[in-house]
Design a protein around this motif. Structure first.
Motif, PDB file in Angstrom:
ATOM      1  N   GLY A  15       0.570  -1.303   0.390  1.00  0.00           N
ATOM      2  CA  GLY A  15      -0.215   0.047  -0.527  1.00  0.00           C
ATOM      3  C   GLY A  15       1.096   1.405  -0.191  1.00  0.00           C
ATOM      4  N   GLY A  16       2.221   1.045   0.458  1.00  0.00           N
ATOM      5  CA  GLY A  16       2.682   1.783   0.071  1.00  0.00           C
ATOM      6  C   GLY A  16       3.459   2.654  -1.327  1.00  0.00           C
ATOM      7  N   LEU A  81       9.817   7.174 -12.278  1.00  0.00           N
ATOM      8  CA  LEU A  81       9.148   6.311 -11.586  1.00  0.00           C
ATOM      9  C   LEU A  81       8.306   6.008  -9.937  1.00  0.00           C
ATOM     10  CD1 LEU A  81       7.310   4.034 -13.564  1.00  0.00           C
ATOM     11  CD2 LEU A  81       8.301   2.397 -12.040  1.00  0.00           C
ATOM     12  N   GLN A  82       7.246   7.312 -10.201  1.00  0.00           N
ATOM     13  CA  GLN A  82       6.333   7.133  -9.110  1.00  0.00           C
ATOM     14  C   GLN A  82       4.791   6.039  -8.594  1.00  0.00           C
ATOM     15  OE1 GLN A  82       6.275   9.422  -6.363  1.00  0.00           O
ATOM     16  NE2 GLN A  82       4.648   7.823  -5.214  1.00  0.00           N
ATOM     17  N   MET A  83       5.621   5.352  -7.756  1.00  0.00           N
ATOM     18  CA  MET A  83       5.428   4.019  -7.929  1.00  0.00           C
ATOM     19  C   MET A  83       3.943   3.945  -6.750  1.00  0.00           C
ATOM     20  SD  MET A  83       7.986   1.948  -8.668  1.00  0.00           S
ATOM     21  CE  MET A  83       8.967   1.451  -7.094  1.00  0.00           C
ATOM     22  N   ASN A  84       2.550   4.001  -6.447  1.00  0.00           N
ATOM     23  CA  ASN A  84       2.273   4.474  -5.781  1.00  0.00           C
ATOM     24  C   ASN A  84       1.235   3.173  -5.477  1.00  0.00           C
ATOM     25  OD1 ASN A  84       2.633   6.908  -5.035  1.00  0.00           O
ATOM     26  ND2 ASN A  84       0.805   7.354  -6.759  1.00  0.00           N
ATOM     27  N   ASN A  85       0.745   2.488  -3.922  1.00  0.00           N
ATOM     28  CA  ASN A  85      -0.490   1.439  -4.042  1.00  0.00           C
ATOM     29  C   ASN A  85       0.951   0.490  -4.570  1.00  0.00           C
ATOM     30  OD1 ASN A  85      -2.793   0.043  -2.892  1.00  0.00           O
ATOM     31  ND2 ASN A  85      -3.419   0.114  -4.943  1.00  0.00           N
ATOM     32  N   ASP A  90       4.971  -6.441  -7.070  1.00  0.00           N
ATOM     33  CA  ASP A  90       5.856  -5.263  -6.963  1.00  0.00           C
ATOM     34  C   ASP A  90       7.153  -5.557  -6.598  1.00  0.00           C
ATOM     35  OD1 ASP A  90       3.284  -3.569  -6.775  1.00  0.00           O
ATOM     36  OD2 ASP A  90       3.861  -3.246  -8.804  1.00  0.00           O
ATOM     37  N   THR A  91       7.412  -6.734  -6.126  1.00  0.00           N
ATOM     38  CA  THR A  91       8.780  -6.280  -5.278  1.00  0.00           C
ATOM     39  C   THR A  91       9.852  -6.928  -6.497  1.00  0.00           C
ATOM     40  OG1 THR A  91       8.766  -7.096  -2.929  1.00  0.00           O
ATOM     41  CG2 THR A  91      10.411  -8.194  -4.129  1.00  0.00           C
ATOM     42  N   VAL A 119      14.069  -3.239  -4.917  1.00  0.00           N
ATOM     43  CA  VAL A 119      11.992  -2.879  -4.856  1.00  0.00           C
ATOM     44  C   VAL A 119      11.709  -3.867  -3.937  1.00  0.00           C
ATOM     45  CG1 VAL A 119       9.960  -1.907  -4.936  1.00  0.00           C
ATOM     46  CG2 VAL A 119      11.670  -0.576  -5.886  1.00  0.00           C
ATOM     47  N   ASN A 120      11.238  -3.382  -2.585  1.00  0.00           N
ATOM     48  CA  ASN A 120      10.963  -4.896  -2.043  1.00  0.00           C
ATOM     49  C   ASN A 120       9.457  -4.179  -1.326  1.00  0.00           C
ATOM     50  OD1 ASN A 120      12.657  -6.720  -2.317  1.00  0.00           O
ATOM     51  ND2 ASN A 120      13.992  -5.544  -0.905  1.00  0.00           N
ATOM     52  N   VAL A 121       8.588  -5.733  -1.098  1.00  0.00           N
ATOM     53  CA  VAL A 121       7.506  -4.894  -0.787  1.00  0.00           C
ATOM     54  C   VAL A 121       7.024  -5.577   0.298  1.00  0.00           C
ATOM     55  CG1 VAL A 121       5.022  -4.131  -0.898  1.00  0.00           C
ATOM     56  CG2 VAL A 121       6.389  -3.496  -3.170  1.00  0.00           C
ATOM     57  N   SER A 122       7.233  -5.189   1.646  1.00  0.00           N
ATOM     58  CA  SER A 122       7.292  -6.502   2.166  1.00  0.00           C
ATOM     59  C   SER A 122       6.460  -6.047   3.362  1.00  0.00           C
ATOM     60  CB  SER A 122       7.924  -7.426   2.394  1.00  0.00           C
ATOM     61  OG  SER A 122       7.674  -8.471   3.860  1.00  0.00           O
ATOM     62  N   SER A 123       5.673  -6.730   4.358  1.00  0.00           N
ATOM     63  CA  SER A 123       4.842  -5.920   5.628  1.00  0.00           C
ATOM     64  C   SER A 123       5.887  -6.792   6.482  1.00  0.00           C
ATOM     65  CB  SER A 123       3.561  -6.452   6.417  1.00  0.00           C
ATOM     66  OG  SER A 123       3.787  -8.149   5.762  1.00  0.00           O
TER      67      SER A 123
END
Length: 123
Positions: A15-16, A81-85, A90-91, A119-123
């Motif tokens: 979500g970030g 590159l603006q990346m939202n949500n 997306d990692t 880029v790492n997307v993780s909680s």
């Protein structure tokens, strides 16, 4: 020949947002369309987005439409590159690339590449 360097990657929660930057040196950007690519672990590299020389035209992969925005500043030799949500899918390693083409075409040759930013997307 262009030398491209990406920055702005990192760890973000689902979500970030992140904004990637790509700075060019060695030549003008005004003859190159710019693309952003990514490669997830175990997967092939895929084109995420492309922007034409004067930003009249942009393209996006279906998976990022509505969430990512590509932009450029030729005077600063920068692309963004603006990346939202962001989500776990997306990692990956994100690369910027340049092609000697005014417009974004599916068959164009990407002659110059950066080294990538993780880029790492993780909680």
């Amino acid at each position: 020949q262009l030398h491209l360097v990406e920055s702005g990657g990192g760890l973000v929660q689902p979500g970030g947002s992140l904004k990637l930057s790509c700075v060019a040196s060695g030549s003008t950007l005004e003859h190159h369309s710019i693309g952003w690519f990514r490669q997830a672990p175990g997967k092939e590299r895929e084109e995420v987005s492309c922007i034409s020389v004067s930003a009249e035209s942009t393209t996006y992969a279906d998976s990022v439409k509505g969430r990512f925005t590509i932009s450029r500043d030729n005077a600063k030799k920068m692309a963004y590159l603006q990346m939202n949500n962001l989500g776990p899918d997306d990692t990956g390693v994100y690369y910027c690339a340049a092609a000697l083409s005014y417009w974004c075409r599916s068959d164009q040759y990407w002659g110059d590449w950066g080294q990538g930013t993780q880029v790492n997307v993780s909680s």
